[in-house]
Write a protein that holds these residues in place. Sequence first.
Motif, short mmCIF file in Angstrom:
data_model
loop_
_atom_site.label_atom_id
_atom_site.label_comp_id
_atom_site.label_asym_id
_atom_site.label_seq_id
_atom_site.Cartn_x
_atom_site.Cartn_y
_atom_site.Cartn_z
N ALA A 105 -4.75 4.01 -1.58
CA ALA A 105 -4.00 3.32 -2.64
C ALA A 105 -4.94 2.73 -3.67
O ALA A 105 -4.64 2.75 -4.88
CB ALA A 105 -3.12 2.23 -2.02
N ILE B 203 2.63 1.96 -3.29
CA ILE B 203 1.74 2.62 -4.25
C ILE B 203 1.61 4.10 -3.92
O ILE B 203 1.72 4.96 -4.80
CB ILE B 203 0.35 1.93 -4.25
CG1 ILE B 203 0.45 0.53 -4.86
CG2 ILE B 203 -0.67 2.78 -5.01
CD1 ILE B 203 -0.79 -0.31 -4.68
N LEU B 204 1.38 4.41 -2.67
CA LEU B 204 1.15 5.80 -2.27
C LEU B 204 2.38 6.67 -2.46
O LEU B 204 2.26 7.89 -2.66
CB LEU B 204 0.67 5.85 -0.82
CG LEU B 204 -0.73 5.27 -0.57
CD1 LEU B 204 -1.05 5.23 0.91
CD2 LEU B 204 -1.79 6.07 -1.31
N GLN C 164 -5.03 1.97 2.79
CA GLN C 164 -5.27 1.01 1.72
C GLN C 164 -6.30 1.55 0.72
O GLN C 164 -6.18 1.35 -0.49
CB GLN C 164 -5.75 -0.32 2.31
CG GLN C 164 -5.89 -1.43 1.27
CD GLN C 164 -6.02 -2.79 1.91
OE1 GLN C 164 -5.33 -3.10 2.88
NE2 GLN C 164 -6.89 -3.63 1.37
N VAL D 40 0.84 -1.20 0.00
CA VAL D 40 0.00 0.00 0.00
C VAL D 40 0.88 1.25 0.00
O VAL D 40 0.68 2.19 -0.79
CB VAL D 40 -0.94 0.00 1.22
CG1 VAL D 40 -1.48 1.39 1.51
CG2 VAL D 40 -2.08 -0.99 1.01
N LYS E 250 -5.78 5.47 -5.91
CA LYS E 250 -4.65 5.96 -6.70
C LYS E 250 -4.39 5.08 -7.92
O LYS E 250 -3.99 5.57 -8.99
CB LYS E 250 -3.40 6.06 -5.83
CG LYS E 250 -2.22 6.68 -6.57
CD LYS E 250 -1.06 7.03 -5.64
CE LYS E 250 0.05 7.71 -6.43
NZ LYS E 250 1.16 8.14 -5.55
N MET F 255 -1.89 -4.02 -6.49
CA MET F 255 -3.14 -3.87 -5.75
C MET F 255 -4.00 -5.13 -5.85
O MET F 255 -4.64 -5.54 -4.88
CB MET F 255 -3.91 -2.64 -6.24
CG MET F 255 -5.25 -2.42 -5.55
SD MET F 255 -5.18 -2.38 -3.72
CE MET F 255 -4.35 -0.81 -3.44
#
Length: 465
Positions: A329, A292-293, A326, A289, A332, A306
């Motif tokens: 993410a 990704i962020l 989460q 997570v 996103k 994901m």
Amino acid sequence: MYYRHGGAGNINQYNQFSDCSVNLRLEASQTADQPLEISDFHAIKTEYPFDYNARFKSEDKFLDSLLEVGWRTAKLCAVETYMDCPYYERLQYIGDTRIQGLVSIFNSGDDRLLRQAISQFDQSRMSEGLTLSRYPTNYDQQIPPFSLWWIGMVNDYWMYRGDKSFVGSMMPGIRQVLFFFEQYQFKDGSLGEMPYWNFTDWSNHKGWVFGVPPNGQKGNSSLLDLQLLWALQLASNLETSIGIPEIGKHYALEAQQLASNIKVKYWAPDKGLFADEDAKQLFSQHANVLAILTGLVEGKEAQLVMEKILSDTSLAQTTIYFRYYQMLALKKVGFADRYLDQLSIWKTHLNNGLTTWAEISDTQTTRSDCHAWGASPNIELFRIVLGIESNAPGFSSVRIAPALGKLQNAGGTIPHPNGNLTVSYRKIREKLSIAIKLPENVEGDFIWQDKTYVLKPGAVNNFVL
């Protein structure tokens, strides 16, 4: 609590000295020749005077319950400061407060408690630069990752409220926090052995110890490195916008080096995931997570990560608290339409009879039955489902990209600093009917099916797309 015994046949009184929530249990009792009579029972409710100024409407009544319980939880965890829970510690923790503050912004519009909290955490900093994990308090506790989340709180306030003078006054504290972490970084940027309690989430998966992820104390922990990376990225943007641009460039270079090292040290190509530690034996939703962020994976690669976060049950699972990140993410990577399918934890809480959100996901083992860090749906039903997001400091511009999932109709209002912002969506066969009213002097874009439509400030914008 005190108890006054009035003697046989007289009145006995029980009073609570301090404010706290209670669970009331009545048990049958047997008396001798006289009945037991309860002549009076009452409680005095004490809470911060938040008004609920938002509105959300859809055909799914579960979402109404979700908002009602979340708002109740949030209000019970706010008095003269935010607090984690109204029964146990009753203290203002950074990790909890970041989520509580955004609930206040989206549901009430009253940011005074959030502004106060940001200042109080700044005032809590020790001589070595780290904030306390909770403040005000007469019993110091340090959670280094929470100091990084405080930087996130300052950034949240900048994006939703602006106030250059106030946010600018936090920049020296941000620099001190990051200086603290610099003392524990290896030459490659990764964190080495860390002091204090490096709590991240209440996972009980292999390698996690009392909320600390694998290697969270001895170093080479992807979760700590990723939290530091995100803080550096946010601090760089803040310095560039309202601080000292040269410091912003320094943080950007540090972030770039750390990001490169994280990819080398923790990425496991055979699994297509980031590991929790450099041995690449333990894996979690949390690390991926955060990857990704922080932009370590993007596009199709981020979507594949994901997919594994959502499907691989062998990963250490995020709890009701970390689900906030989460879901960020999820949005996103472009999977926002799946948000309404991710609410099983909250459904379980309701099915088990809770009327506030518990501290952890498991209602059978939770200590606290009322923890406002679980109220993130009160943010995301507006930010993800209705799609309302700040697109510039101070909420001066908005980006509206709804993710209705299976909903046929949805709409609502949030309090904006310039007035109410209202949206309405209705699916008609293959079309979507849209009505959006922005406050005066607020610019905005509406995004639907990868196309952008410019919105007019202070007017009702109607589309059928």
